[in-house]
Design an enzyme around this catalytic site. Structure first.
Site, PDB file in Angstrom:
ATOM      1  N   PRO A  81       0.835  -1.204   0.000  1.00 49.64           N
ATOM      2  CA  PRO A  81       0.000   0.000   0.000  1.00 49.64           C
ATOM      3  C   PRO A  81       0.864   1.246   0.000  1.00 49.64           C
ATOM      4  CG  PRO A  81       0.094  -0.963   2.199  1.00 49.64           C
ATOM      5  CD  PRO A  81       0.780  -1.926   1.275  1.00 49.64           C
ATOM      6  N   GLN A 131      -5.850  -1.382   2.737  1.00 49.79           N
ATOM      7  CA  GLN A 131      -5.013  -0.981   3.880  1.00 49.79           C
ATOM      8  C   GLN A 131      -5.755   0.079   4.665  1.00 49.79           C
ATOM      9  OE1 GLN A 131      -3.254   2.328   3.955  1.00 49.79           O
ATOM     10  NE2 GLN A 131      -2.842   1.899   6.120  1.00 49.79           N
ATOM     11  N   TYR A 133      -6.015   2.900   7.775  1.00 52.08           N
ATOM     12  CA  TYR A 133      -5.549   3.756   8.860  1.00 52.08           C
ATOM     13  C   TYR A 133      -6.772   4.057   9.720  1.00 52.08           C
ATOM     14  CZ  TYR A 133      -0.810   4.608   7.202  1.00 52.08           C
ATOM     15  OH  TYR A 133       0.511   4.452   6.855  1.00 52.08           O
ATOM     16  N   THR A 159      -2.483  -1.163   9.293  1.00 52.71           N
ATOM     17  CA  THR A 159      -1.103  -0.729   9.515  1.00 52.71           C
ATOM     18  C   THR A 159      -0.941  -0.322  10.971  1.00 52.71           C
ATOM     19  OG1 THR A 159      -0.934  -0.034   7.232  1.00 52.71           O
ATOM     20  CG2 THR A 159       0.654   0.917   8.764  1.00 52.71           C
ATOM     21  N   HIS A 259       7.826  -0.253   7.367  1.00 55.88           N
ATOM     22  CA  HIS A 259       7.213   0.827   6.578  1.00 55.88           C
ATOM     23  C   HIS A 259       8.254   1.426   5.604  1.00 55.88           C
ATOM     24  CE1 HIS A 259       3.317   3.213   7.152  1.00 55.88           C
ATOM     25  NE2 HIS A 259       3.871   3.883   6.184  1.00 55.88           N
ATOM     26  N   ARG A 294      14.260  -5.654  -4.086  1.00 60.55           N
ATOM     27  CA  ARG A 294      14.591  -5.029  -5.378  1.00 60.55           C
ATOM     28  C   ARG A 294      15.040  -6.020  -6.428  1.00 60.55           C
ATOM     29  NH1 ARG A 294      12.331  -2.012  -2.749  1.00 60.55           N
ATOM     30  NH2 ARG A 294      12.826   0.119  -2.112  1.00 60.55           N
TER      31      ARG A 294
HETATM   32  C1  FNR Z   1       4.311   3.807   1.886  1.00 56.47           C
HETATM   33  N1  FNR Z   1       3.919   2.825   2.799  1.00 56.47           N
HETATM   34  C2  FNR Z   1       2.627   2.827   3.265  1.00 56.47           C
HETATM   35  N2  FNR Z   1       2.203   1.840   4.106  1.00 56.47           N
HETATM   36  C3  FNR Z   1       0.933   1.816   4.527  1.00 56.47           C
HETATM   37  O1  FNR Z   1       0.586   0.914   5.281  1.00 56.47           O
HETATM   38  N3  FNR Z   1       0.036   2.759   4.115  1.00 56.47           N
HETATM   39  C4  FNR Z   1       0.379   3.769   3.276  1.00 56.47           C
HETATM   40  O2  FNR Z   1      -0.451   4.589   2.906  1.00 56.47           O
HETATM   41  C5  FNR Z   1       1.724   3.838   2.855  1.00 56.47           C
HETATM   42  N4  FNR Z   1       2.141   4.839   2.055  1.00 56.47           N
HETATM   43  C6  FNR Z   1       3.406   4.827   1.529  1.00 56.47           C
HETATM   44  C7  FNR Z   1       3.782   5.800   0.622  1.00 56.47           C
HETATM   45  C8  FNR Z   1       5.042   5.759   0.038  1.00 56.47           C
HETATM   46  C9  FNR Z   1       5.438   6.806  -0.949  1.00 56.47           C
HETATM   47  C10 FNR Z   1       5.945   4.707   0.375  1.00 56.47           C
HETATM   48  C11 FNR Z   1       7.302   4.614  -0.257  1.00 56.47           C
HETATM   49  C12 FNR Z   1       5.578   3.760   1.290  1.00 56.47           C
HETATM   50  C13 FNR Z   1       4.853   1.734   3.170  1.00 56.47           C
HETATM   51  C14 FNR Z   1       4.772   0.583   2.161  1.00 56.47           C
HETATM   52  O3  FNR Z   1       3.540  -0.084   2.242  1.00 56.47           O
HETATM   53  C15 FNR Z   1       5.863  -0.480   2.377  1.00 56.47           C
HETATM   54  O4  FNR Z   1       5.849  -0.912   3.712  1.00 56.47           O
HETATM   55  C16 FNR Z   1       7.275  -0.031   2.027  1.00 56.47           C
HETATM   56  O5  FNR Z   1       7.281   0.919   0.983  1.00 56.47           O
HETATM   57  C17 FNR Z   1       8.096  -1.242   1.601  1.00 56.47           C
HETATM   58  O6  FNR Z   1       9.416  -0.901   1.387  1.00 56.47           O
HETATM   59  P1  FNR Z   1      10.061  -0.649  -0.072  1.00 56.47           P
HETATM   60  O7  FNR Z   1       9.670  -1.789  -0.989  1.00 56.47           O
HETATM   61  O8  FNR Z   1       9.570   0.674  -0.541  1.00 56.47           O
HETATM   62  O9  FNR Z   1      11.526  -0.660   0.253  1.00 56.47           O
HETATM   63  C1  LAC Z   2       3.564   7.103   4.266  1.00 55.13           C
HETATM   64  C2  LAC Z   2       2.239   6.918   4.907  1.00 55.13           C
HETATM   65  C3  LAC Z   2       1.116   7.538   4.234  1.00 55.13           C
HETATM   66  O1  LAC Z   2       4.430   6.266   4.492  1.00 55.13           O
HETATM   67  O2  LAC Z   2       2.008   5.593   5.195  1.00 55.13           O
HETATM   68  O3  LAC Z   2       3.793   8.148   3.594  1.00 55.13           O
END
Ligand code: FNR
Ligand code: LAC
Length: 362
Positions: A81, A131, A133, A159, A259, A294
């Site tokens: 997400p 997902q 919040y 989350t 995260h 990756r």
């Molecule tokens: C996220 N992630 C995230 N997680 C979640 O639970 N809700 C969210 O809205 C978001 N939003 C979000 C935005 C952006 C720009 C990023 C990069 C990440 C975290 C995401 O789900 C995940 O845990 C990580 O991005 C995984 O790591 P990698 O693959 O980016 O290294």
């Molecule tokens: C983020 C939040 C929205 O990582 O989960 O930007």
């Protein structure tokens, strides 16, 4: 520098995506919290794990298919997400979902998506999870869960690692907000909630402080589970004892995650947390992992340690930025190819052949 015409790996997508994104969007997508120690360690930790390949195995047919919470996947991969995907491409989450469905991988839609959950659901029901919040406004939260259930999402992915937002200093410096015309689509329509523009601060951080419930505890999971019959997945678990509690509270899935290094800087790399959690859960829930995936070999290592599947985050945004749905599709095919080759070279024709003897930590 010459433009890379056709990226051949996920790192090249990131390099190319930079020129397609505003500084504010690139920084928001790429950054981690504080000194970005955990962000970097999510990658570094994979390099500390070595493979012990098996030889003289018939690998003429490699089978990557699996099931997650009973739903079939063409490969053990889901899209994590991620908020605000229309910052990368006008089709945003619709493009991501379309690429996921056509590749047969899962997708988890963020509460903070820039296309509404109903719109994304029309792309059809691959393995789509919602997902969540949990907002301070219980009625709003209830409505989100009910809408996700009605729209056909297959699980609620709560989350749990973001009672407050991590401090991403690049977002603070940029005074991150959404450009005109973009909104958190699931919320704006029903409650008028939007990401503010805040002087000297990230608007998203302010949004969290104002709207997200920092008082959430295990007990609230009972309430959450009463809202719909959907299975519960907890995302953001990093300790064995929390994983055990998750199982006791009825979670069917756990996402081992920090995260993407965006919350508590200094937290353990997710792949380093995985062995303890696999041992603690002992098969009572499906354990997934994200953070720093990756390469195909990263997926192989996570599966060898015991993950059922992995999620990828940022690379999907790079694919979106470069060429929308086609970029995400291509990127998934690159990972699929890499995993296929990695399995062949390790003597694993099926996912079931990937066991803990394949890896060693040093
Ligand atoms: C996220 N992630 C995230 N997680 C979640 O639970 N809700 C969210 O809205 C978001 N939003 C979000 C935005 C952006 C720009 C990023 C990069 C990440 C975290 C995401 O789900 C995940 O845990 C990580 O991005 C995984 O790591 P990698 O693959 O980016 O290294
Ligand atoms: C983020 C939040 C929205 O990582 O989960 O930007």
């Amino acid at each position: 520098m010459q433009e890379l015409v056709s990226p051949i790996n996920l790192f090249e997508y990131e390099q190319l995506a930079k020129s397609h994104l505003s500084q504010m969007a690139f920084d928001y997508y790429s950054s981690g919290a504080w000194d970005e120690i955990t962000l970097k360690d999510n990658r570094a930790a994979f390099t500390r794990i070595k493979l012990r390949p098996k030889m003289l195995v018939d690998v003429s047919e490699i089978n990557l298919t699996t099931k997650v919470l009973g739903e079939p996947l063409q490969l053990p991969l889901l899209i994590a997400p991620m908020a605000f995907q229309c910052l990368a491409h006008p089709d945003g989450e619709i493009a991501t979902a379309s690429a996921a469905v056509s590749a047969g991988v899962g997708m988890v839609l963020s509460t903070l998506s820039t296309k509404s959950l109903e719109e994304v659901a029309t792309v059809d029901n691959g393995l789509q999870w919602f997902q969540l919040y949990i907002h301070k406004d219980r009625g709003l939260t209830r409505a989100l869960v009910e809408r996700a259930y009605t729209a056909g999402y297959k699980a609620i992915c709560l989350t749990v690692d973001a009672p407050v937002l991590g401090k991403r200093e690049r977002d603070q410096r940029n005074e991150f907000t959404l450009p005109p015309g973009l909104h958190p689509a699931n919320l704006t329509k029903i409650s008028g909630l939007d990401i503010p523009h805040e002087k000297g601060e990230s608007g998203l951080l302010t949004y969290f402080a104002q709207q997200i419930n920092p008082a959430l505890t295990w007990k609230d999971l009972e309430w959450l589970q009463s809202l719909s019959p959907l299975p519960l997945v907890l995302k953001g678990i990093l300790r064995g004892d929390d994983a055990v509690r998750a199982v006791e509270y009825g979670a069917q899935g756990i996402v081992v995650s920090n995260h993407g290094g965006r919350q508590l800087d200094g937290a353990i790399a997710s792949i380093d947390a995985l062995p303890e959690i696999i041992a603690a859960v002992d098969g009572r829930a499906e354990v997934l992992l994200d953070g720093g995936i990756r390469r195909g070999i990263d997926i192989l290592k996570a599966l060898a340690i015991g993950a059922k599947a992995v999620l990828i985050g940022r690379p999907v945004l790079w694919g979106l930025a470069v060429s929308g749905q086609a970029g995400v599709s291509h990127l998934i095919s690159l990972l699929k190819d890499e995993l296929t080759t990695a399995m062949a070279l390790s003597g694993c024709a099926n996912l079931q052949d990937i066991d803990s003897t394949l890896v060693i930590h040093n």
